[in-house]
Design an enzyme around this catalytic site. Structure first.
Site, PDB file in Angstrom:
ATOM      1  N   HIS A  80      52.782  65.743  -6.873  1.00  0.00           N
ATOM      2  CA  HIS A  80      51.677  64.795  -7.031  1.00  0.00           C
ATOM      3  C   HIS A  80      52.170  63.698  -7.983  1.00  0.00           C
ATOM      4  O   HIS A  80      53.032  63.943  -8.840  1.00  0.00           O
ATOM      5  CB  HIS A  80      50.510  65.550  -7.672  1.00  0.00           C
ATOM      6  CG  HIS A  80      49.229  64.792  -7.757  1.00  0.00           C
ATOM      7  ND1 HIS A  80      48.982  63.884  -8.761  1.00  0.00           N
ATOM      8  CD2 HIS A  80      48.121  64.813  -6.986  1.00  0.00           C
ATOM      9  CE1 HIS A  80      47.769  63.382  -8.602  1.00  0.00           C
ATOM     10  NE2 HIS A  80      47.226  63.926  -7.528  1.00  0.00           N
TER      11      HIS A  80
ATOM     12  N   ASP B  66      53.530  72.475 -12.895  1.00  0.00           N
ATOM     13  CA  ASP B  66      52.245  71.876 -12.580  1.00  0.00           C
ATOM     14  C   ASP B  66      51.451  72.900 -11.763  1.00  0.00           C
ATOM     15  O   ASP B  66      51.716  73.101 -10.578  1.00  0.00           O
ATOM     16  CB  ASP B  66      52.467  70.588 -11.772  1.00  0.00           C
ATOM     17  CG  ASP B  66      51.163  69.991 -11.261  1.00  0.00           C
ATOM     18  OD1 ASP B  66      50.106  70.640 -11.393  1.00  0.00           O
ATOM     19  OD2 ASP B  66      51.213  68.878 -10.712  1.00  0.00           O
TER      20      ASP B  66
ATOM     21  N   GLN C  10      47.311  73.085  -8.465  1.00  0.00           N
ATOM     22  CA  GLN C  10      46.906  73.669  -7.182  1.00  0.00           C
ATOM     23  C   GLN C  10      47.187  75.168  -7.107  1.00  0.00           C
ATOM     24  O   GLN C  10      46.745  75.827  -6.166  1.00  0.00           O
ATOM     25  CB  GLN C  10      47.632  72.971  -6.011  1.00  0.00           C
ATOM     26  CG  GLN C  10      47.309  71.500  -5.835  1.00  0.00           C
ATOM     27  CD  GLN C  10      45.873  71.251  -5.384  1.00  0.00           C
ATOM     28  OE1 GLN C  10      45.177  72.148  -4.911  1.00  0.00           O
ATOM     29  NE2 GLN C  10      45.411  70.024  -5.544  1.00  0.00           N
TER      30      GLN C  10
ATOM     31  N   LYS D  41      39.367  72.036 -10.795  1.00  0.00           N
ATOM     32  CA  LYS D  41      39.852  72.630  -9.539  1.00  0.00           C
ATOM     33  C   LYS D  41      39.656  74.148  -9.517  1.00  0.00           C
ATOM     34  O   LYS D  41      39.868  74.795  -8.513  1.00  0.00           O
ATOM     35  CB  LYS D  41      41.326  72.291  -9.334  1.00  0.00           C
ATOM     36  CG  LYS D  41      41.565  70.796  -9.085  1.00  0.00           C
ATOM     37  CD  LYS D  41      42.971  70.542  -8.612  1.00  0.00           C
ATOM     38  CE  LYS D  41      43.427  69.126  -8.858  1.00  0.00           C
ATOM     39  NZ  LYS D  41      43.036  68.195  -7.811  1.00  0.00           N
TER      40      LYS D  41
ATOM     41  N   CYS E 205      48.208  60.966  -3.256  1.00  0.00           N
ATOM     42  CA  CYS E 205      49.002  60.795  -4.488  1.00  0.00           C
ATOM     43  C   CYS E 205      50.333  61.517  -4.365  1.00  0.00           C
ATOM     44  O   CYS E 205      50.801  62.157  -5.329  1.00  0.00           O
ATOM     45  CB  CYS E 205      48.244  61.306  -5.716  1.00  0.00           C
ATOM     46  SG  CYS E 205      46.753  60.395  -6.042  1.00  0.00           S
TER      47      CYS E 205
HETATM   48  N1  PMP Z   1      49.051  67.974  -9.692  1.00  0.00           N
HETATM   49  C1  PMP Z   1      48.620  68.341  -8.478  1.00  0.00           C
HETATM   50  C2  PMP Z   1      49.501  69.183  -7.608  1.00  0.00           C
HETATM   51  C3  PMP Z   1      47.357  67.933  -8.038  1.00  0.00           C
HETATM   52  O1  PMP Z   1      46.933  68.269  -6.828  1.00  0.00           O
HETATM   53  C4  PMP Z   1      46.553  67.148  -8.904  1.00  0.00           C
HETATM   54  C5  PMP Z   1      45.162  66.687  -8.495  1.00  0.00           C
HETATM   55  N2  PMP Z   1      45.006  66.296  -7.193  1.00  0.00           N
HETATM   56  C6  PMP Z   1      47.052  66.813 -10.148  1.00  0.00           C
HETATM   57  C7  PMP Z   1      48.301  67.244 -10.520  1.00  0.00           C
HETATM   58  C8  PMP Z   1      46.271  65.977 -11.114  1.00  0.00           C
HETATM   59  O2  PMP Z   1      45.172  66.684 -11.583  1.00  0.00           O
HETATM   60  P1  PMP Z   1      44.043  65.948 -12.463  1.00  0.00           P
HETATM   61  O3  PMP Z   1      43.642  64.754 -11.672  1.00  0.00           O
HETATM   62  O4  PMP Z   1      42.961  66.970 -12.566  1.00  0.00           O
HETATM   63  O5  PMP Z   1      44.666  65.608 -13.761  1.00  0.00           O
END
Ligand code: PMP
Length: 449
Positions: free
Chosen positions: A161, A238, A241, A264, A406
């Site tokens: 991401h 990270d 997910q 999440k 993203c």
């Molecule tokens: N890493 C991953 C794999 C994600 O899917 C996301 C959110 N879509 C994020 C980071 C960012 O998370 P947040 O917007 O809650 O900071």
């Protein structure tokens, strides 16, 4: 059905061989799928706990298939938010009066609950922040000031991401670190040989996602971490997910730092966690300055508190932390094995029915549903733009996401500008898939060639 766009000429040339079967990560090892009952409305009938799922849009019941973006909240979590403000609200760590002491106790109990959720050694390893994005930025910013020098190498992956790419890009400008990426195989896994090559050149930090938000790939965390450690690199995971779907055990995984977001995992927005080994957090300089993170301030000198408070300048999101702990209670009661097998069954069923309804026009991306695949279904429909698909699905009450998610490196790797993504969670059921299939069939009739 073609997987991972083998037909769309991957940018990196020849298809890479499948990565060797990695040793199971702790989460994988404990979650061999069993066959659940799909006839219930959500896992163990939990759909009724989520009031928002009773809403309708455009005269149709809501079919929520966007949990990878944010999860919906059970009533116990919604109630906890109100309860906090009705009974506990005060600033923490400062007051000597009883209410403030109670709020502080609740906040620190929430920290301990998160530590338990992560199987961390100590609650002091848990830093409350806004979410995964802030946590990764904290690590990048702190390393820029206290650990990385010009020419040092950071390795990320093409599966990330943007939250786990952009903070490292910022470091390319200052202090001038070298940024490299592990590539992807045609079926959506990390290319092991890229990692070996990059680690061999000397890497200070290897950072990767537990689960891909586009491909649903579950990475073998422990194995990758061991390889990075053998090469002397620090590891940041990270888990944005991963945490919603898989049990996390930071000690078994062996990572040095880990980030996840509350929203999440059934919790509120605006709260998330950076977990780090004590010795690693101690070495990182503070990220932001402000109240509550200092020991002593003088005109010419300053000393900081130990982690986690060193990283929690200003009034923290006390309600967010307390309510997050209630969300983790709910999630932990569900049972990880049941959740995993339920999601696998939902995904297998969805793939089968989508394929039958849409035929050759459908391309699904990512590894086949199995041990290393989570509840994300990203796809394209030949000749129809994902934004058109998502707009028409919305008219049917079906909420999916379309775009680059993203993750532009993933889009570029598979030669697509955008994808449509349906993502499942514990409150979804077969009926959601029925509505998705019906709506997509309509889309194909209207716009398909
Ligand atoms: N890493 C991953 C794999 C994600 O899917 C996301 C959110 N879509 C994020 C980071 C960012 O998370 P947040 O917007 O809650 O900071």
């Amino acid at each position: 059905m073609v997987r991972a766009a083998a037909a769309t000429a991957p940018a990196s040339g020849r298809p890479a061989p499948r990565s060797p079967r990695a040793r199971a990560s702790p989460s994988e090892a404990r979650t061999v799928p069993r066959r659940p009952e799909l006839s219930e409305r959500g896992l163990h009938g939990c759909r009724k706990d989520f009031p928002i799922l009773e809403r309708s849009f455009h005269g149709r019941p809501l079919t929520y298939l966007d949990s990878a973006a944010t999860s919906q909240k059970p009533r116990s979590v919604i109630d906890a938010e109100r309860e906090f403000y009705e009974t506990l609200n005060a600033n923490v760590h400062r007051g000597v009066y009883a209410l403030s002491e109670e709020a502080t106790e609740a906040y620190e109990k929430a920290r301990a609950r998160v530590a338990q959720f992560l199987h961390a050694k100590d609650p002091e390893e848990v830093v409350f922040l806004r979410g995964t994005t802030e946590a990764i930025n904290l690590v990048a910013g702190a390393l820029a000031r206290g650990g990385l020098a010009r020419g040092d190498r950071v390795v990320s992956t093409e599966m990330e991401h943007h939250s786990n790419i952009v903070p490292w890009h910022l470091l390319r400008q200052h202090p001038g670190v070298q940024l490299d990426f592990v590539g992807l195989t045609d079926d959506g896994r990390l290319r092991g040989e890229d990692l070996d090559r990059l680690l061999a050149r000397g890497t200070k930090l290897f950072t990767f996602t537990h689960v891909s938000n586009v491909l649903g790939t579950v990475n073998p965390v422990r194995e990758l971490t061991e390889r990075a450690h053998d090469a002397g690199a620090l590891v940041l995971l990270d888990a944005a997910q991963g945490a919603p779907h898989l049990p996390i055990d930071v000690q078994e995984m062996g990572v040095d730092l880990l980030a996840f977001s509350g929203h999440k995992v059934l919790g509120p927005t605006g709260i998330g966690v950076l977990w780090g080994k004590k010795e690693v957090l101690r070495k990182l300089p503070p990220y932001m300055g402000g109240g509550e993170m200092i020991r002593e301030v003088d005109k010419a000198d300053i000393t900081y508190k130990d982690p986690p408070l060193k990283f929690e300048a200003g009034t923290p999101n006390v309600a967010g932390a307390v309510v997050l702990s209630r969300a983790l209670d709910y999630l932990s009661r569900v049972g990880w094995d049941e959740l995993r097998s339920f999601e696998h069954e939902l995904l297998l069923d969805a793939e089968k029915r989508l394929k039958a309804a849409l035929g050759e026009a459908l391309t699904i991306y990512g590894p086949p549903v199995g041990r290393d695949r989570e509840a994300v279904l990203s796809f394209s429909l030949k000749g129809i733009h994902p934004h058109d698909i998502a707009t028409l699905l919305d008219a049917e009450g079906v909420a999916v996401r379309a775009g680059h998610h993203c993750a532009q490196l993933v889009m570029k790797r598979y030669g697509v500008p955008a994808l449509t993504r349906a993502s499942y969670y514990l409150y979804n059921d077969r009926e959601d898939t029925t509505r998705l299939v019906e709506a997509l069939t309509k889309v194909q009739q209207i716009l398909g060639r």
